[in-house]
Design a protein around this motif. Structure first.
Motif, mmCIF file in Angstrom:
data_model
loop_
_atom_site.group_PDB
_atom_site.id
_atom_site.type_symbol
_atom_site.label_atom_id
_atom_site.label_comp_id
_atom_site.label_asym_id
_atom_site.label_seq_id
_atom_site.Cartn_x
_atom_site.Cartn_y
_atom_site.Cartn_z
ATOM 1 N N THR A 1 1.848 13.933 -6.289
ATOM 2 C CA THR A 1 2.451 13.448 -5.052
ATOM 3 C C THR A 1 3.883 12.973 -5.268
ATOM 4 O OG1 THR A 1 0.268 12.782 -4.268
ATOM 5 C CG2 THR A 1 2.157 11.834 -3.133
ATOM 6 N N SER B 1 2.491 4.065 -5.133
ATOM 7 C CA SER B 1 3.038 5.202 -4.399
ATOM 8 C C SER B 1 4.169 4.715 -3.489
ATOM 9 C CB SER B 1 1.920 5.918 -3.645
ATOM 10 O OG SER B 1 2.351 7.179 -3.196
ATOM 11 N N GLY C 1 2.261 4.098 9.992
ATOM 12 C CA GLY C 1 2.502 5.486 9.642
ATOM 13 C C GLY C 1 3.953 5.930 9.665
ATOM 14 N N HIS D 1 0.819 -1.216 0.000
ATOM 15 C CA HIS D 1 0.000 0.000 0.000
ATOM 16 C C HIS D 1 0.852 1.265 0.000
ATOM 17 C CE1 HIS D 1 0.834 0.833 4.235
ATOM 18 N NE2 HIS D 1 0.551 -0.433 4.511
ATOM 19 N N GLY D 2 0.182 2.384 -0.244
ATOM 20 C CA GLY D 2 0.822 3.692 -0.219
ATOM 21 C C GLY D 2 0.819 4.294 1.178
ATOM 22 N N ARG D 3 1.492 5.428 1.329
ATOM 23 C CA ARG D 3 1.629 6.073 2.636
ATOM 24 C C ARG D 3 0.276 6.444 3.248
ATOM 25 N NH1 ARG D 3 5.957 7.449 4.893
ATOM 26 N NH2 ARG D 3 7.162 7.681 2.975
ATOM 27 N N SER D 4 -0.666 6.916 2.444
ATOM 28 C CA SER D 4 -1.960 7.348 3.005
ATOM 29 C C SER D 4 -2.675 6.210 3.712
ATOM 30 C CB SER D 4 -2.850 7.920 1.904
ATOM 31 O OG SER D 4 -3.202 6.914 0.971
ATOM 32 N N MET D 5 -2.415 4.989 3.300
ATOM 33 C CA MET D 5 -3.063 3.847 3.923
ATOM 34 C C MET D 5 -2.385 3.453 5.229
ATOM 35 S SD MET D 5 -4.055 0.447 1.922
ATOM 36 C CE MET D 5 -4.224 -1.107 2.724
ATOM 37 N N SER D 6 -1.174 3.946 5.468
ATOM 38 C CA SER D 6 -0.438 3.540 6.666
ATOM 39 C C SER D 6 -0.689 4.457 7.851
ATOM 40 C CB SER D 6 1.059 3.489 6.352
ATOM 41 O OG SER D 6 1.555 4.784 6.089
ATOM 42 N N ILE D 7 -1.407 5.535 7.655
ATOM 43 C CA ILE D 7 -1.587 6.509 8.725
ATOM 44 C C ILE D 7 -2.982 6.372 9.333
ATOM 45 C CG2 ILE D 7 -1.604 8.970 9.293
ATOM 46 C CD1 ILE D 7 0.307 9.322 6.856
ATOM 47 N N HIS E 1 -5.006 3.868 9.789
ATOM 48 C CA HIS E 1 -6.020 2.980 9.213
ATOM 49 C C HIS E 1 -5.640 1.516 9.333
ATOM 50 C CE1 HIS E 1 -8.327 6.270 7.550
ATOM 51 N NE2 HIS E 1 -7.197 6.803 7.151
ATOM 52 N N ARG F 1 -7.369 -0.344 4.572
ATOM 53 C CA ARG F 1 -8.478 0.504 4.166
ATOM 54 C C ARG F 1 -8.864 0.272 2.713
ATOM 55 N NH1 ARG F 1 -7.981 6.910 3.964
ATOM 56 N NH2 ARG F 1 -6.181 6.219 2.819
#
Length: 195
Positions: free
Chosen positions: A181, A131, A98, A58-64, A66, A70
C-alpha cells in the motif's frame, strides 16, 4: 435498613467513579477532529496529573464508512486486550473522515482540548499512527515536536522536505519492506532526511 442502603449507595458511587470510561466527542469545533477518549479505572480528571496520554491515528481504511472506530487502541481495550500492559493511560483516537487525511493543526486542536479539560502529564504525550496515521504522526510531531514525548510512525512517511522536528523527539519508524500500500521508500526518505 437505611444504613444498609447508604452503604450500598456509597459503594456504587465509589465503583462507578473508579470504573474505566470511553467518551465520544463529535462536532465540538469545525476546525478540530471528532475523537474518542478512554479513561482508565481510577482516573481523576482534576488530580491525575501524572497520567500519560497516547494518541492513536488510524489509517485510511478506517476512515471510510466506519466512523473511525472500527479498530485501534480503544476497540482493543473494549475487547479486553491488555494493550497497555497494565500501565494506566488516557488513550485518544481522533477520527479523520473518508479521504480527509490528517492535518497537524486540526490534531493540535484535539491536544489543546485535552489540556483544557483533562489532567495529565504534559511531558508524557505520545503519538502513534499506522499507514495514513503514520503520515499524520510524523507530520504532526515534525510540526509540534515540543509537545510530544515520543512517537511511532508505522508504514507512513512525512510531507516535510526537512523533518528536523522529528530529531527533537524519540522517533521509531516501522515499515515492512514488502508493503503493497505504502512503499517503504516513504519511510526511508524520512530516515535519510533525519540523518
Amino acid at each position: 435498613m437505611r444504613r444498609l442502603l447508604t452503604i450500598i449507595s456509597l459503594t456504587l458511587v465509589t465503583f462507578l467513579a473508579k470504573a474505566q470510561k470511553i467518551e465520544y466527542f463529535n462536532d465540538l469545533m469545525s476546525d478540530m477532529y471528532n475523537f474518542a477518549i478512554y479513561e482508565p479505572a481510577g482516573y481523576d480528571p482534576v488530580n491525575s496529573t501524572d497520567m500519560p496520554v497516547v494518541m492513536f491515528l488510524h489509517g485510511r481504511s478506517m476512515s471510510i464508512g466506519h466512523d473511525g472506530y472500527r479498530y485501534g487502541t480503544i476497540e482493543s481495550i473494549k475487547k479486553e486486550f491488555d494493550i497497555l500492559k497494565g500501565q494506566p493511560a488516557l488513550v485518544v483516537e481522533p477520527n479523520a473522515k473518508g479521504g480527509e487525511g490528517w492535518g497537524s493543526v486540526k490534531l493540535h486542536k484535539v491536544y489543546e482540548f485535552l489540556k483544557a479539560h483533562y489532567a495529565f502529564d504534559h511531558n508524557k504525550f505520545y503519538v502513534i499512527g499506522m499507514s495514513m496515521g503514520g503520515w499524520g504522526t510524523l507530520n504532526y510531531v515534525n510540526k509540534y515536536p515540543d509537545e510530544v514525548a515520543a512517537c511511532v510512525g508505522i508504514c507512513g512517511g512525512c510531507d516535510a522536505k526537512s523533518p528536523c522536528g522529528l530529531n527533537k523527539v524519540p522517533t521509531w519508524i516501522i515499515h515492512a519492506a514488502d508493503d503493497e500500500t505504502t512503499d517503504v521508500a516513504c519511510s526511508d526518505r524520512v530516515v535519510e532526511a533525519m540523518k
